[in-house]
Structures are given as C-alpha cells and as structure tokens.
Design an enzyme around this catalytic site. Structure first.
Site, PDB file in Angstrom:
ATOM      1  N   HIS A  10       0.869  -1.193   0.000  1.00 18.02           N
ATOM      2  CA  HIS A  10       0.000   0.000   0.000  1.00 18.02           C
ATOM      3  C   HIS A  10       0.899   1.233   0.000  1.00 18.02           C
ATOM      4  O   HIS A  10       1.315   1.707   1.058  1.00 18.02           O
ATOM      5  CB  HIS A  10      -0.923  -0.032   1.229  1.00 18.02           C
ATOM      6  CG  HIS A  10      -1.959   1.044   1.232  1.00 18.02           C
ATOM      7  ND1 HIS A  10      -3.191   0.902   1.850  1.00 18.02           N
ATOM      8  CD2 HIS A  10      -1.975   2.295   0.713  1.00 18.02           C
ATOM      9  CE1 HIS A  10      -3.891   2.005   1.709  1.00 18.02           C
ATOM     10  NE2 HIS A  10      -3.170   2.884   1.020  1.00 18.02           N
ATOM     11  N   HIS A  36       1.412   4.815  -2.404  1.00 13.88           N
ATOM     12  CA  HIS A  36       1.072   5.696  -3.539  1.00 13.88           C
ATOM     13  C   HIS A  36       2.370   6.352  -3.994  1.00 13.88           C
ATOM     14  O   HIS A  36       2.992   7.090  -3.218  1.00 13.88           O
ATOM     15  CB  HIS A  36       0.066   6.762  -3.105  1.00 13.88           C
ATOM     16  CG  HIS A  36      -1.205   6.196  -2.552  1.00 13.88           C
ATOM     17  ND1 HIS A  36      -2.328   6.030  -3.328  1.00 13.88           N
ATOM     18  CD2 HIS A  36      -1.519   5.726  -1.314  1.00 13.88           C
ATOM     19  CE1 HIS A  36      -3.289   5.492  -2.583  1.00 13.88           C
ATOM     20  NE2 HIS A  36      -2.829   5.292  -1.356  1.00 13.88           N
ATOM     21  N   HIS A  74      -9.434   0.885  -1.653  1.00 18.16           N
ATOM     22  CA  HIS A  74      -9.446   1.509  -0.331  1.00 18.16           C
ATOM     23  C   HIS A  74     -10.882   1.426   0.188  1.00 18.16           C
ATOM     24  O   HIS A  74     -11.822   1.780  -0.532  1.00 18.16           O
ATOM     25  CB  HIS A  74      -9.067   2.990  -0.409  1.00 18.16           C
ATOM     26  CG  HIS A  74      -7.607   3.268  -0.607  1.00 18.16           C
ATOM     27  ND1 HIS A  74      -6.868   2.703  -1.603  1.00 18.16           N
ATOM     28  CD2 HIS A  74      -6.767   4.087   0.083  1.00 18.16           C
ATOM     29  CE1 HIS A  74      -5.614   3.161  -1.519  1.00 18.16           C
ATOM     30  NE2 HIS A  74      -5.521   4.003  -0.502  1.00 18.16           N
ATOM     31  N   GLU A 125     -11.425   3.220   5.590  1.00 19.33           N
ATOM     32  CA  GLU A 125     -10.433   4.129   6.172  1.00 19.33           C
ATOM     33  C   GLU A 125     -11.239   5.201   6.905  1.00 19.33           C
ATOM     34  O   GLU A 125     -11.334   5.179   8.127  1.00 19.33           O
ATOM     35  CB  GLU A 125      -9.534   4.736   5.072  1.00 19.33           C
ATOM     36  CG  GLU A 125      -8.479   5.697   5.610  1.00 19.33           C
ATOM     37  CD  GLU A 125      -7.714   6.437   4.497  1.00 19.33           C
ATOM     38  OE1 GLU A 125      -8.198   6.543   3.358  1.00 19.33           O
ATOM     39  OE2 GLU A 125      -6.608   6.956   4.819  1.00 19.33           O
ATOM     40  N   ASP A 133       1.675   3.903   2.865  1.00 17.30           N
ATOM     41  CA  ASP A 133       0.675   4.781   2.243  1.00 17.30           C
ATOM     42  C   ASP A 133       1.320   5.935   1.466  1.00 17.30           C
ATOM     43  O   ASP A 133       1.534   5.813   0.270  1.00 17.30           O
ATOM     44  CB  ASP A 133      -0.316   5.301   3.290  1.00 17.30           C
ATOM     45  CG  ASP A 133      -1.702   5.589   2.726  1.00 17.30           C
ATOM     46  OD1 ASP A 133      -1.924   5.314   1.537  1.00 17.30           O
ATOM     47  OD2 ASP A 133      -2.565   6.078   3.485  1.00 17.30           O
ATOM     48  N   ASP A 134       1.609   7.047   2.156  1.00 12.79           N
ATOM     49  CA  ASP A 134       2.218   8.230   1.524  1.00 12.79           C
ATOM     50  C   ASP A 134       3.380   8.687   2.400  1.00 12.79           C
ATOM     51  O   ASP A 134       3.295   9.700   3.101  1.00 12.79           O
ATOM     52  CB  ASP A 134       1.176   9.346   1.399  1.00 12.79           C
ATOM     53  CG  ASP A 134      -0.023   8.908   0.581  1.00 12.79           C
ATOM     54  OD1 ASP A 134       0.082   8.895  -0.650  1.00 12.79           O
ATOM     55  OD2 ASP A 134      -1.051   8.536   1.193  1.00 12.79           O
TER      56      ASP A 134
HETATM   57  N1  HPA Z   1      -6.629   7.351   1.148  1.00 17.73           N
HETATM   58  C1  HPA Z   1      -7.294   7.635   0.031  1.00 17.73           C
HETATM   59  N2  HPA Z   1      -6.699   8.114  -1.046  1.00 17.73           N
HETATM   60  C2  HPA Z   1      -5.375   8.312  -1.015  1.00 17.73           C
HETATM   61  C3  HPA Z   1      -4.641   8.037   0.120  1.00 17.73           C
HETATM   62  C4  HPA Z   1      -5.307   7.511   1.243  1.00 17.73           C
HETATM   63  O1  HPA Z   1      -4.728   7.216   2.315  1.00 17.73           O
HETATM   64  N3  HPA Z   1      -3.362   8.344  -0.188  1.00 17.73           N
HETATM   65  C5  HPA Z   1      -3.326   8.780  -1.457  1.00 17.73           C
HETATM   66  N4  HPA Z   1      -4.553   8.777  -1.966  1.00 17.73           N
HETATM   67 ZN    ZN Z   2      -3.746   4.768   0.413  1.00 15.57          ZN
END
Ligand code: HPA
Ligand code: ZN
Length: 339
Positions: A13, A15, A193, A196, A274-275
């Site tokens: 996971h 991006h 996703h 969340e 994630d990021d």
């Molecule tokens: N959630 C949804 N979209 C996203 C995320 C995330 O954590 N990171 C980059 N795009």
């Molecule tokens: Zn994500």
C-alpha cells in the site's frame, strides 16, 4: 555483531505520488518552471499537518503539478525504490493515480513509461521485485474511471491490478462496479481503499460488488463483527497503514491502534506506509513505530512480514523464496523473543 538489517517485507500500500519528498518537489519545480506556493522546503513541511483525509489530498494533488515528464516519474520511482531497499523491502506493489496527471495534460503513457523504466531496473539495482496498481479517483465520475481504463488499455500488460482511492465518504465502491468488471475481464487483480474514513458497508461493497482480492486500510471493519468473520473466513488481506492513520486522524493515538486486535481476530493484516513523504515514515519506520507503541514482540513482527508476502500478487515460487528469507532473518526486528 552482525549488521542490523530490517526484516524482509513486501510493501503493498504505497502511492508513488505520496513518496514525493520536498527536496525532489523543489528540484522538479525548478526544472519544469512550475511555481510552488511555498517559499522553501521548510515552509512546505510546515503544511504537513492534516485534519483529515481531504486536507491531505488537497496538498497531495497540488504538489503533483511538478511531475511533468517521463524522466520525472522515473526519478520519483527510483528515489522510492532506493529508500525501500534500506527499509528491507523485497517486493513492492505500487499505486499510481493516472487521473491526477491526465487532468493536467500528462498522458497515461508518460506516467506508465516513466514508472516502468524505474521498476524494470529495480530488480538488478535494488533486488526488489515490483508490480503496478492503477487507481481510480473515487471522487470523480464512473465515466471518468471508464475513460481512464480505456486510455490505459495499451499498457495493461504492465499493470497488475486496479485500485480505488481519494476521498472515500460519499463515494461507495458500487459506483465503480462497471470498470472493475472490465478490469477482471482483462485479467487484472482488484483492490480498493475501504473502511479508512468510510463505514464497514463500503468494505462489504468492495468484497461483494467489486470482488476485490485485498482491502486497502479496512481498519473500520472492526466495527462490524460479521464483516470481521467474513474477512477472516476468506483470509482477505488488509493493507493497514498505521502512521497514515494517525496523521489523517483515523486513529487518535498509535497506542490505540486496532492492529493487535485485528491480528488476534485472525485477520490477514499487513503494515504499509501509504504516503511516506507526508506521514513521517517509510514501511520499516511503520514497523518500528507499531513495535514501540503497541509493544509487539519479534514473532508478531515476523507474522506481519510473512503476511505481506502471503498477501502479495506473486507467483508461488517467488512467494516461498521470500517467506524463507523471513524465517532465516536475524536482525533488530527479531525482537525480544528471538535469541
Ligand atoms: N486514502 C485515500 N486516497 C489516497 C490516500 C489515502 O490514504 N493516499 C493517497 N490517496
Ligand atoms: Zn492509500
């Protein structure tokens, strides 16, 4: 003393646009003549304080303006892979957001061309195998997702799976039933996703309507006992991102993270970043953070590493090879229980 090396792991996971560090953002801005609304890297970093997912996404999309050429995307991916190697990553399944680029006049071919150039070199350069996952922006229309899928058709041999990201609440998975059916027909894997910020109902829809192979995040499944039972019975992997959850205020404090309860319930949980440029750490940093905040022992960390390979889109021989590397690993992540 043997050198301390992080546990071998897969990152599932991630991006790629979320790995854009301020240094590279400013370098690309200068190279491409793009004006950033921040005077310095420090001023940009000060904006990394998020109230929720949307406040992060606003900055995430704005900063992508610096990514224009194939070389830019290749550099971005190469920088991530270099860091990933240091974090013990042996296999990476990497999201990209084509609509965030095509909307700025950058073609899918430019994005995929640049990313695959870096990915193709990664096995020899860093010892990392890779896959690409193309995400649809769920706050855009179903028609836009379909048009994106068609624009990507020439590159589908380079794309392992489709995913669904961006602002979750108000954009349920069922909105994208048609494009996911096309993706499955084309032989792609499917992830989304869900759970969340969105409710457990969105996780149910991702499973039953989109027929996903994995759920990204999914932490809110814990609010629905029947859903947990379903995810456990089918061993549907969840790609959990602990530092992201705290930064986006999905979870108040890392010490309150449901990760241990999810493992206890028998869910196939993995830990991911994630990021990472925005959320304060890459994947091994996430492992270290949950180890410290949740007092996880070495065997639990090994379970998380094994789960990452169990959940990956790998052929069985490569999966077995990586699982053996986890079993053979001796290092800092072995924790107190290993001797
Ligand atoms: N959630 C949804 N979209 C996203 C995320 C995330 O954590 N990171 C980059 N795009
Ligand atoms: Zn994500």
């Amino acid at each position: 003393m043997p050198p301390v090396t992080p546990l071998p792991k897969a990152e599932l996971h991630l991006h790629i646009e979320g790995t854009l560090e301020p240094e590279l953002a400013f370098e690309l801005a200068a190279r491409n003549g793009v004006r950033l609304p921040y005077a310095s890297q420090e001023e940009l970093r000060q904006a990394y304080s998020f109230a929720d997912l949307q406040s992060f996404l606003d900055l995430y999309y704005a900063l992508m303006a610096v990514l224009r050429t194939e070389d830019d995307f290749a550099e971005l991916a190469d920088a991530y892979l270099a860091r990933a190697k240091e974090q013990g990553v042996r296999h990476a399944e990497i999201f990209f957001d084509p609509q965030a680029h095509t909307s700025r006049g950058v073609s899918v071919g430019t994005v995929v061309g640049g990313l695959t150039r870096a990915l193709d070199a990664a096995e020899e350069k860093y010892g990392i195998t890779t896959r690409l996952i193309m995400c649809f922006l769920r706050d855009q229309s179903a028609e836009s997702a379909l048009a994106t899928f068609e624009a990507a058709r020439p590159y589908l041999d380079r794309i392992a799976a489709v995913g669904l990201d961006s602002a979750e609440v108000g954009h349920p998975p069922s909105k994208f039933a048609e494009v996911y059916a096309l993706a499955r027909e084309a032989g792609l894997k499917c992830v989304a996703h869900a759970g969340e910020e969105g409710p457990p109902a969105y996780v149910w829809e991702a499973l039953d309507v989109l027929k996903v192979d994995r759920i990204d995040h999914g932490v809110r499944c814990m609010e629905d006992e029947r859903l947990v039972a379903r995810l456990v019975a089918d061993q549907v992997p969840l790609t959990v991102c602990p530092l992201s959850n705290v930064r986006l205020r999905v979870i108040e404090d890392l010490a309150d993270h449901p990760l241990p309860a999810m493992l206890d319930a028998g869910l196939l949980v993995t830990v991911n970043s994630d990021d990472p440029a925005y959320f304060g750490g890459y994947v091994h940093d996430n492992f270290t953070a949950v180890r410290d905040a949740l007092d996880l022992d070495g065997e639990t960390l090994r379970t998380l590493a094994r789960n990452s390979f169990r959940a990956a889109f790998l052929d069985e021989a490569t999966r077995e090879k990586y699982l053996k590397e986890v079993d053979a690993h001796e290092g800092e992540d072995a924790g107190a229980s290993a001797s």
